[in-house]
Design a protein around this motif. Structure first.
Motif: not given
Length: 168
Positions: A56-61
């Protein structure tokens, strides 16, 4: 706890040493009533000698541990409900986790989100070996965690569908 630490160290070692064969990237978006919402990053899926690696390369979780699954259909509409249930080609109708051959094939290891709302820690799905086998399905992140059981709540008690992406 020790089992989880050993698993995590194995995934880290795997990402550093495995030769990859094929990969694809899945755009992940917050679920919404009409289609999908805001983009929060991508998850790269890579074929390795040891199974599919989801990076994953995720944000704002929301920080914490989240249920993570491949769902049956290729739609994220209706707050993610159009994705159907967990991928279960053998019709086991059992939610047993990513390492049990007697359960859903779409059960993945949990997704970890840091205190600042980002997720970059890879997870390995050893029962899945080919990206082609999961194309035209959805990748789903749930609001809550997952106990890999149908008790006390069906499907691990992962709560609602928070983030969704179609695997192309």
């Amino acid at each position: 706890m020790l089992k989880n630490v050993k698993y995590l160290l194995g995934v880290i070692a795997l990402t550093a040493t495995t030769i990859s064969f094929a990969d694809t990237s899945v755009q992940m978006k917050l679920t919404a009533e009409k289609g999908t919402g805001k983009s929060i990053g991508t998850i790269k899926i890579t074929e390795t000698d040891h199974g599919l690696l989801f990076t994953p390369n995720l944000h704002d979780l929301t920080p914490g541990i989240h249920g993570f699954h491949i769902h049956q259909k290729d739609s994220c509409a209706q707050n993610g409900m159009a994705a159907g249930g967990h991928l279960d080609p053998k019709n086991t109708e059992k939610h047993l986790g990513p390492f049990d051959d007697d359960g859903h094939l779409g059960d993945l290891p949990p997704l970890y989100v840091s205190a600042v709302g980002t997720s970059t820690l890879p997870v390995l799905a050893p029962r899945l070996t080919k990206i082609d086998d999961i194309k035209n399905h959805t990748l789903m992140i749930h609001n809550g965690g997952d106990n890999y059981s149908d008790k006390p709540e069906k499907l691990g008690g992962g709560d609602g569908r928070m983030v969704c992406g179609v695997i192309g």
